[in-house]
Structure formats: C-alpha cells, structure tokens
Design a protein around this motif. Structure first.
Motif, PDB file in Angstrom:
ATOM      1  N   ALA A  52     -49.016  -2.749 -63.455  1.00  0.00           N
ATOM      2  CA  ALA A  52     -48.588  -2.392 -62.101  1.00  0.00           C
ATOM      3  C   ALA A  52     -48.493  -0.874 -61.960  1.00  0.00           C
ATOM      4  O   ALA A  52     -48.858  -0.306 -60.920  1.00  0.00           O
ATOM      5  N   ILE A  53     -48.014  -0.201 -62.999  1.00  0.00           N
ATOM      6  CA  ILE A  53     -47.969   1.267 -62.985  1.00  0.00           C
ATOM      7  C   ILE A  53     -49.383   1.839 -62.889  1.00  0.00           C
ATOM      8  O   ILE A  53     -49.647   2.787 -62.131  1.00  0.00           O
ATOM      9  N   ALA A  54     -50.312   1.258 -63.640  1.00  0.00           N
ATOM     10  CA  ALA A  54     -51.696   1.742 -63.611  1.00  0.00           C
ATOM     11  C   ALA A  54     -52.301   1.587 -62.222  1.00  0.00           C
ATOM     12  O   ALA A  54     -52.957   2.508 -61.711  1.00  0.00           O
ATOM     13  N   PHE A  55     -52.075   0.438 -61.599  1.00  0.00           N
ATOM     14  CA  PHE A  55     -52.648   0.241 -60.265  1.00  0.00           C
ATOM     15  C   PHE A  55     -51.958   1.137 -59.240  1.00  0.00           C
ATOM     16  O   PHE A  55     -52.603   1.657 -58.319  1.00  0.00           O
ATOM     17  N   GLY A  56     -50.660   1.345 -59.406  1.00  0.00           N
ATOM     18  CA  GLY A  56     -49.960   2.282 -58.526  1.00  0.00           C
ATOM     19  C   GLY A  56     -50.523   3.690 -58.651  1.00  0.00           C
ATOM     20  O   GLY A  56     -50.654   4.418 -57.657  1.00  0.00           O
ATOM     21  N   ALA A  57     -50.884   4.085 -59.876  1.00  0.00           N
ATOM     22  CA  ALA A  57     -51.494   5.403 -60.080  1.00  0.00           C
ATOM     23  C   ALA A  57     -52.835   5.494 -59.368  1.00  0.00           C
ATOM     24  O   ALA A  57     -53.176   6.533 -58.777  1.00  0.00           O
ATOM     25  N   LEU A  58     -53.611   4.414 -59.402  1.00  0.00           N
ATOM     26  CA  LEU A  58     -54.903   4.429 -58.709  1.00  0.00           C
ATOM     27  C   LEU A  58     -54.708   4.549 -57.199  1.00  0.00           C
ATOM     28  O   LEU A  58     -55.417   5.315 -56.529  1.00  0.00           O
ATOM     29  N   LEU A  59     -53.750   3.813 -56.655  1.00  0.00           N
ATOM     30  CA  LEU A  59     -53.467   3.932 -55.227  1.00  0.00           C
ATOM     31  C   LEU A  59     -53.060   5.360 -54.872  1.00  0.00           C
ATOM     32  O   LEU A  59     -53.450   5.892 -53.822  1.00  0.00           O
ATOM     33  N   TRP A  60     -52.297   5.989 -55.748  1.00  0.00           N
ATOM     34  CA  TRP A  60     -51.816   7.344 -55.469  1.00  0.00           C
ATOM     35  C   TRP A  60     -52.969   8.344 -55.420  1.00  0.00           C
ATOM     36  O   TRP A  60     -53.042   9.160 -54.500  1.00  0.00           O
ATOM     37  N   VAL A  61     -53.877   8.282 -56.396  1.00  0.00           N
ATOM     38  CA  VAL A  61     -54.971   9.263 -56.403  1.00  0.00           C
ATOM     39  C   VAL A  61     -55.902   9.037 -55.211  1.00  0.00           C
ATOM     40  O   VAL A  61     -56.517   9.988 -54.707  1.00  0.00           O
ATOM     41  N   PHE A  62     -56.004   7.800 -54.729  1.00  0.00           N
ATOM     42  CA  PHE A  62     -56.783   7.560 -53.515  1.00  0.00           C
ATOM     43  C   PHE A  62     -56.031   8.052 -52.284  1.00  0.00           C
ATOM     44  O   PHE A  62     -56.638   8.598 -51.354  1.00  0.00           O
ATOM     45  N   ALA A  63     -54.719   7.859 -52.250  1.00  0.00           N
ATOM     46  CA  ALA A  63     -53.937   8.279 -51.084  1.00  0.00           C
ATOM     47  C   ALA A  63     -53.993   9.795 -50.893  1.00  0.00           C
ATOM     48  O   ALA A  63     -54.064  10.284 -49.758  1.00  0.00           O
ATOM     49  N   ILE A  64     -53.967  10.554 -51.993  1.00  0.00           N
ATOM     50  CA  ILE A  64     -53.994  12.019 -51.880  1.00  0.00           C
ATOM     51  C   ILE A  64     -55.415  12.565 -51.964  1.00  0.00           C
ATOM     52  O   ILE A  64     -55.620  13.775 -51.931  1.00  0.00           O
ATOM     53  N   THR A  65     -56.399  11.673 -52.068  1.00  0.00           N
ATOM     54  CA  THR A  65     -57.818  12.042 -52.185  1.00  0.00           C
ATOM     55  C   THR A  65     -58.014  13.063 -53.310  1.00  0.00           C
ATOM     56  O   THR A  65     -58.471  14.193 -53.096  1.00  0.00           O
ATOM     57  N   ASP A  66     -57.653  12.655 -54.513  1.00  0.00           N
ATOM     58  CA  ASP A  66     -57.823  13.500 -55.699  1.00  0.00           C
ATOM     59  C   ASP A  66     -59.299  13.475 -56.098  1.00  0.00           C
ATOM     60  O   ASP A  66     -59.764  12.566 -56.793  1.00  0.00           O
ATOM     61  N   LEU A  86     -56.613   3.793 -48.948  1.00  0.00           N
ATOM     62  CA  LEU A  86     -55.965   2.873 -49.879  1.00  0.00           C
ATOM     63  C   LEU A  86     -56.864   1.679 -50.192  1.00  0.00           C
ATOM     64  O   LEU A  86     -56.989   1.277 -51.350  1.00  0.00           O
ATOM     65  N   SER A  87     -57.493   1.113 -49.160  1.00  0.00           N
ATOM     66  CA  SER A  87     -58.365  -0.037 -49.420  1.00  0.00           C
ATOM     67  C   SER A  87     -59.591   0.368 -50.224  1.00  0.00           C
ATOM     68  O   SER A  87     -60.203  -0.463 -50.904  1.00  0.00           O
ATOM     69  N   GLY A  88     -59.943   1.665 -50.176  1.00  0.00           N
ATOM     70  CA  GLY A  88     -61.027   2.147 -51.018  1.00  0.00           C
ATOM     71  C   GLY A  88     -60.719   2.016 -52.496  1.00  0.00           C
ATOM     72  O   GLY A  88     -61.631   2.001 -53.330  1.00  0.00           O
ATOM     73  N   ALA A  89     -59.430   1.899 -52.831  1.00  0.00           N
ATOM     74  CA  ALA A  89     -59.052   1.745 -54.236  1.00  0.00           C
ATOM     75  C   ALA A  89     -59.609   0.457 -54.822  1.00  0.00           C
ATOM     76  O   ALA A  89     -59.882   0.388 -56.026  1.00  0.00           O
ATOM     77  N   TRP A  90     -59.758  -0.578 -53.990  1.00  0.00           N
ATOM     78  CA  TRP A  90     -60.339  -1.825 -54.502  1.00  0.00           C
ATOM     79  C   TRP A  90     -61.670  -2.158 -53.827  1.00  0.00           C
ATOM     80  O   TRP A  90     -62.220  -3.229 -54.044  1.00  0.00           O
ATOM     81  N   GLY A  91     -62.203  -1.228 -53.039  1.00  0.00           N
ATOM     82  CA  GLY A  91     -63.492  -1.450 -52.394  1.00  0.00           C
ATOM     83  C   GLY A  91     -64.655  -0.998 -53.252  1.00  0.00           C
ATOM     84  O   GLY A  91     -65.691  -0.579 -52.731  1.00  0.00           O
ATOM     85  N   ASN A  92     -64.494  -1.061 -54.551  1.00  0.00           N
ATOM     86  CA  ASN A  92     -65.526  -0.638 -55.498  1.00  0.00           C
ATOM     87  C   ASN A  92     -65.366  -1.460 -56.767  1.00  0.00           C
ATOM     88  O   ASN A  92     -64.401  -2.227 -56.912  1.00  0.00           O
ATOM     89  N   HIS A  93     -66.282  -1.287 -57.676  1.00  0.00           N
ATOM     90  CA  HIS A  93     -66.275  -2.123 -58.885  1.00  0.00           C
ATOM     91  C   HIS A  93     -65.045  -1.876 -59.756  1.00  0.00           C
ATOM     92  O   HIS A  93     -64.292  -2.803 -60.076  1.00  0.00           O
ATOM     93  N   GLU A  94     -64.828  -0.621 -60.158  1.00  0.00           N
ATOM     94  CA  GLU A  94     -63.754  -0.328 -61.100  1.00  0.00           C
ATOM     95  C   GLU A  94     -62.380  -0.669 -60.514  1.00  0.00           C
ATOM     96  O   GLU A  94     -61.536  -1.278 -61.188  1.00  0.00           O
ATOM     97  N   GLY A  95     -62.163  -0.262 -59.271  1.00  0.00           N
ATOM     98  CA  GLY A  95     -60.866  -0.518 -58.654  1.00  0.00           C
ATOM     99  C   GLY A  95     -60.601  -1.993 -58.445  1.00  0.00           C
ATOM    100  O   GLY A  95     -59.471  -2.468 -58.619  1.00  0.00           O
ATOM    101  N   SER A  96     -61.640  -2.731 -58.060  1.00  0.00           N
ATOM    102  CA  SER A  96     -61.439  -4.166 -57.848  1.00  0.00           C
ATOM    103  C   SER A  96     -61.129  -4.877 -59.160  1.00  0.00           C
ATOM    104  O   SER A  96     -60.327  -5.811 -59.197  1.00  0.00           O
TER     105      SER A  96
END
Length: 651
Positions: A52-66, A86-96
């Motif tokens: 859950a921490i890992a996925f939260g980190a992914l959402l964060w880097v997408f939210a701030i457009t890192d 935010l939805s882009g975090a899972w709109g791709n292979h790795e994120g999904s």
C-alpha cells in the motif's frame, strides 16, 4: 526520494512473500504447532501495508508530475487534470500491475487478520499459496516492470496519457476489474489450500464464498463500466464488440458465476466439492489468461497495453506455473475427495449443476473464439471471429440456462417433484410463448432478439416467484440478493434485445441550418465552432434536437484534437429518455462544405447498464446477508464452546 521509498517497500514486500510462503509450507509439512507457523499471518499483514505504501508513492509521483520517473514522463503531462494524472498511475502496464499486486497483498493481509473458520493447517496452506502467487508478481514487477525507474535526465514535459483513457469511466474501470481478478486469486489460494490438506468442507466454502461474491460484484461493475465507456467514448454506437480484451474480462466472470453457485451448494448442502475446487482453479486461470492477452503485445486493441513480448513470456510462465501446478495437484488429489451429499436431478442442486454446465459451455465458446484467431495467425492465416460466431453459438447454451435459472430457485434442496412447481412453470412458459407470438406478428424481428425479449419477460417475472407466499420482512438477504440479481439479468437481456431489434441509424451530411431525423428525433445543425480545453482543441457542432416535435434541446458533439499525445478523438453526446437514448457523433467537413453527422436512436439501451447495476446490487445484498449469517453462526459456536468449558470446569 518518494519513488525510492516505493521501490524499497516493494522489495521488502517481496521478501515477506518469501517468508509467508516458506513459513506456511513448513508449517503444513511439520505441523501447525511449530514456532514458524506463527510467522505466516504477520508476514501477510505487513506485506499488505508495505505494498500500500508503494502504490501510494506511485500515486504521489503522478500527482506532482515527477518527470524524473520514467513511467510518469511516458504517461502523464503537466497540463492534465488531477483526476487523469492519478488515473494515469494505473493507465499503463507497470502501474496497473502494481495496482494488481496492491489489491492482492491487501486481500492476503485481510485473510490473515480475520479468517478463523478453517483448520489452521488449511489456513497455513492457503496463505502459503497466496504468498506464492504474490511472489511471482513481485518478481515480474521488480525484474521486468519497475514502476519507479528513474530517467538519467528528467524530461522537460511528459508524453501524456492516451486521450481515450482520459475519461472518468476508465479511471474506475481497471480498479474494479482488478478487485475482481484478485478476489479470484484468493479463491484459487483457498482451493489449493484445501487440496493440499484434503479438507474440502462446508466451512471451506463459507470462508471462500465472500471472496468469490466480492470478486463477482467487482467484475460485474468493471465489465459494465468498460462496456459503457466503449459505448460513449469510441463513437461506434455499440456497447460490446467481442474484442479479445473484452472477452478477457467476460471469461473470469462466467467462471466466477459458476464457482459462486457451486460454492453456495457446498456451503449449504455439503455437495459439489470437486466442482468447487476445479472452478476455483479455472476462474483464476481465466484471470491470468486475460492478463497475458492484455500485456503480451499479441493483441491490437484500444484496451490492450502494447508491451514487449518478453513481458508476455514472463506472464505466460507464471500462468503455466500457477495453473499447471494447481491442475497437477488437482489430478493427484481429486480422486481422494468425494462429491459429498447426493441429490436428485429434480432439485435446486440439480438446477445449479445444469446452469454450471451451461456457463462452462459458454466459457468454452468465448475462449475458443478468442484464441482461435491468435492460433491461426501464428501460421500466417488471418481469421476474424466476431458476432456472427459469438452471438448464435453462445445463444445455444444461454437460453436453456435462462430457462433453468427461472425454475431452479423454486425447487427444494436435495429432492423435489416437478409437479409441485408445474403451475409456476406453466405460467412462465405461457408468458414466454405469448411474447414470442406477439413480437413475431407485430414486429417480425430476427430470431435472437425475439428470443431475448421473450426470455427477458419470462425471467423477469420468474425472478420474483421465490418470494411468493412469504413474509417479505422475513426473507433472508441472500434470497433477496438472488432475486435482485436474476431480475437484473432479465433487465440487461431486455436492453440488449431491444437495442438489437429496434435501433435506427442515420448518417447525414448537413450544412448549417439543415435538418434530418432518426427515430422520433428531429435534428438541426445550427453551427460548427472551434473550442479549446486544458490539453485539447475541438470542433464542436451545435445541434438542436427535438423529440416528437417537442421543444428543442441543444447538444454539442465534438471532434477533439489532443496534443499530449497527438491524437484525434470523437466526443459523442447522449440524450437519455426513459425509453432510449439519442446518440450523436460529429464527423468532419466534406468537400462540399457539409458536415458529417452520425445519429442513432437506441430504444431501451440504458436497460443494459441498469441491469448490470441491479446484478451487482443483488450480489452486494447477498454478500451482506452471507456475512451476517456467518457472523451469527460463529458467535453462536463461540457461546456453545464457552458454555461447554464452563460445564467442564464445574465437573
């Protein structure tokens, strides 16, 4: 830094999955009293928190457009609205795949934390199986699909998400499907655990049933959301195209439906033990197959993730490992597991078995139609398999299944007589026949829509017959859930058949001020104007739509051009009335200065998705009822056990 925290959490979670697998397997081998058995549950719970921490980190880097994170640079853009970042975090292979692993780890942690019904040895085997499944996906993520990979130099701007995926429907569609897929992975782990310990009991089915039901609910919602997204976003006017990726979500749903009914029989009547185990394996197999189809790169689809074949090979290896191993275990152990209590063909169990056979046949039809073009393409033979195959061949099994669905809930458990329900059967059959004759005479429609409308009417009425003669306030929630879900199937079938039988289409070339009509609607093109959005420009048609000569409403279908990434899309407009939808799509300008406008009138098409919501609602009501019943049973068992201990202490 956030990305590195997420990656570290993933590695730690993978290590805990190794511990969970090892501790669970050793405790099954050496006995649950060993000290190592106490490590399995904490490992699963901590693993859920870390992922859950890992996925939260992914959402964060997408939210701030890192833009130093490769995945963000490839799938996001600074100009995108936050919801689509935010939805882009899972709109791709790795994120999904990280979303998949996150849901799986949280589910495993929840099982470890709350499940106490099964013998501890079976629970240890179940958690070991869940750890084994999770470990394969951790390896896949960390070795070939790292979502936190950094660029040597941060990108100046992101490439953006596919415009077709920048939609609220697609923001919700993947997570709901993944919840469903992961629920089936839990059922798979329960099945493997029961096979290992040979403890296929009603308690096993009761422990597994909420996960199956939850998975089935989410799969239903995911399929409905994806269907509606394709309907309004792609601008083709259809809601289901038998696309291989659509089929990849349908096949697990079919298997889960059969598994749900089989597990209910096992939980209630201690029957269909082997059926339940086998369907648990098949349901997860279909989820894994769908994952392979979407991510292997062998499909060309608006739904598929175009990735390299090496990743597809990795998933294919996992599919062979998990499913091949489970089938081998099934072959070795199934002979030692009896089917449980016997029952008559004329019984509710008998009806459920017939329905499971029909569902399995439909699953085989869809599986064959999905894989056959891929197999022939390997030999440079291109074959297209679409509605002319899927619709009639599936109907061969669908309509008998619907007939049994109408009758089955009226039958008693174990043994019954057809004579007892003959009155209800005759009424339902008479209504269906009358509907066939009426529709054939009045509308002269094709066979499949004719049968669809007739069976929808009969099933809709039959759905409520189990409530006949009962006090509604005393009807169990599980029964209400069944009634609502079956009625939802009738509603969806009515919408599908109506859309097929009564839809009208009009392709018109209109100059400003000209009008056309489709169904009961009159449409006039007033103007075509350029407009701009946050990351797109568009030509927007201003159309006046009047229903049966009434007051006009303005609708504005658009042809959009996105610049991040560059792509042209159509934005359809839907005008919904109780009896159907007007569907409008704006095309381009012709050489003569007229504009292409495509229009549909689709009577009762919305009933397809209303029915889907009813099906999911029925599942949710049944889930609440089952959980309440199980809790009451467990509380009663604890009270009885406590009373016995008190009596023994007095002696």
């Amino acid at each position: 830094m956030i990305g590195e925290i997420g990656l570290a959490a993933l590695w730690l979670a993978a290590a805990l999955a190794v511990l969970q697998l090892s501790a669970g397997a050793l405790s099954v081998w050496s006995g649950t009293d060993s000290e190592i058995a106490g490590l399995t549950r904490p490992a699963a719970i901590l693993q859920g928190g870390l992922v859950a921490i890992a996925f939260g980190a992914l959402l964060w880097v997408f939210a701030i457009t890192d833009l130093s994170v490769k995945l963000v640079a490839m799938n996001s853009h600074t100009m995108k609205p936050l919801i689509f970042k935010l939805s882009g975090a899972w709109g791709n292979h790795e994120g999904s795949m990280l979303l998949w692993v996150t849901v799986m780890a949280l589910a495993g942690g929840l099982i470890a934390a709350v499940e106490r019904r099964l013998p501890e040895r079976t629970m240890q085997a179940t958690l070991a199986a869940q750890g084994f499944v999770a470990l394969g996906f951790y390896a896949f993520l960390l070795l070939s699909s790292n979502p936190f990979e950094r660029l040597a130099q941060p990108a100046l701007e992101g490439l953006g998400l596919n415009p077709l995926l920048q939609d609220i429907g697609l923001a919700l569609h993947p997570p709901t499907l993944y919840f469903g897929y992961v629920g089936l992975s839990v059922a798979f782990s329960f099945a493997v655990g029961a096979l290992v310990t040979k403890q296929v009991t009603p308690d096993f089915a009761r422990a597994m049933r909420p996960w199956i039901l939850g998975a089935w609910i989410f799969l239903t919602l995911g399929i409905a959301a994806g269907s509606y997204w394709a309907y309004y976003e792609l601008g083709w006017g259809g809601y289901w195209f038998w696309d291989p990726v659509e089929n990849a979500s349908l096949m697990p749903w079919l298997a889960a439906t059969a598994l749900l009914h089989s597990a209910s029989v096992l939980a209630s009547r201690d029957a269909l033990r082997v059926w339940t185990i086998m369907l648990g394996v098949v349901a997860f197999s279909m989820s894994m197959l769908g994952t392979f189809l979407v991510r292997s790169g062998i499909l060309t689809s608006v739904h598929a993730f175009a990735v390299d074949p090496e990743r597809g090979s990795f998933i294919l290896f996992l599919l062979a490992l998990y499913i091949g191993g489970a089938l081998l275990l099934f072959a070795l152990r199934a002979g030692s597991i009896s089917e449980g209590e016997r029952f008559s063909v004329a019984s509710r169990e008998g009806a459920l078995v017939v329905n499971n056979v029909m569902l399995s046949a439909i699953l085989a039809v869809v599986l064959l139609g999905t894989l056959y073009p891929l197999l022939t393409e390997a030999f440079d033979i291109r074959v297209s398999v679409g509605p002319p195959y899927f619709n009639p061949v599936s109907a061969i099994f669908l309509f008998p299944m619907l007939a049994v669905m109408a009758v089955g809930p009226l039958l008693r458990w174990r043994r019954d007589r057809w004579v007892r329900v003959s009155r209800e059967l005759a009424l339902t059959a008479a209504l269906a026949v009358a509907a066939v004759i009426l529709l054939a005479v009045v509308f002269g429609m094709a066979l499949l829509p004719l049968l669809g409308l007739s069976f929808a009417l009969a099933l809709g009425i039959a759905s409520f017959l189990p409530l006949k003669g009962r006090r509604l306030t005393r009807v169990p929630l599980a029964t209400w859930g069944m009634v609502i879900a079956h009625f939802g199937i009738a509603v969806s079938l009515f919408g599908m058949a109506s859309e097929s039988a009564f839809s009208e289409e009009r392709l018109a070339a209109l100059a400003e001020g000209q009008q056309t009509s489709v169904g009961p609607w009159q449409i006039r093109l007033d103007a075509v104007e350029p407009i701009a959005g946050p990351n797109w420009t568009a030509l927007s048609g201003r159309l006046q739509a009047s229903y049966k000569g009434g007051s006009a409403i303005e609708i504005q279908p658009q042809s959009r051009n996105f610049w991040a990434p560059p792509q042209q899309t159509t934005e359809s407009v839907l005008v919904t009335r109780w009896n159907g939808q007007l569907y409008a799509v704006m095309g381009g300008e012709g050489l003569d200065g007229r504009w292409q406008v495509r229009l549909w009138w689709k009577p009762f098409v919305t009933f397809i998705w209303y029915g889907g919501l009813l099906i999911a609602l029925g599942g949710a009501v049944a889930l609440v009822g089952r959980v309440r019943t199980d809790l009451k049973r467990r509380i009663a068992q604890r009270k009885i056990a406590a009373r016995r201990r008190e009596e023994e202490a007095l002696l």
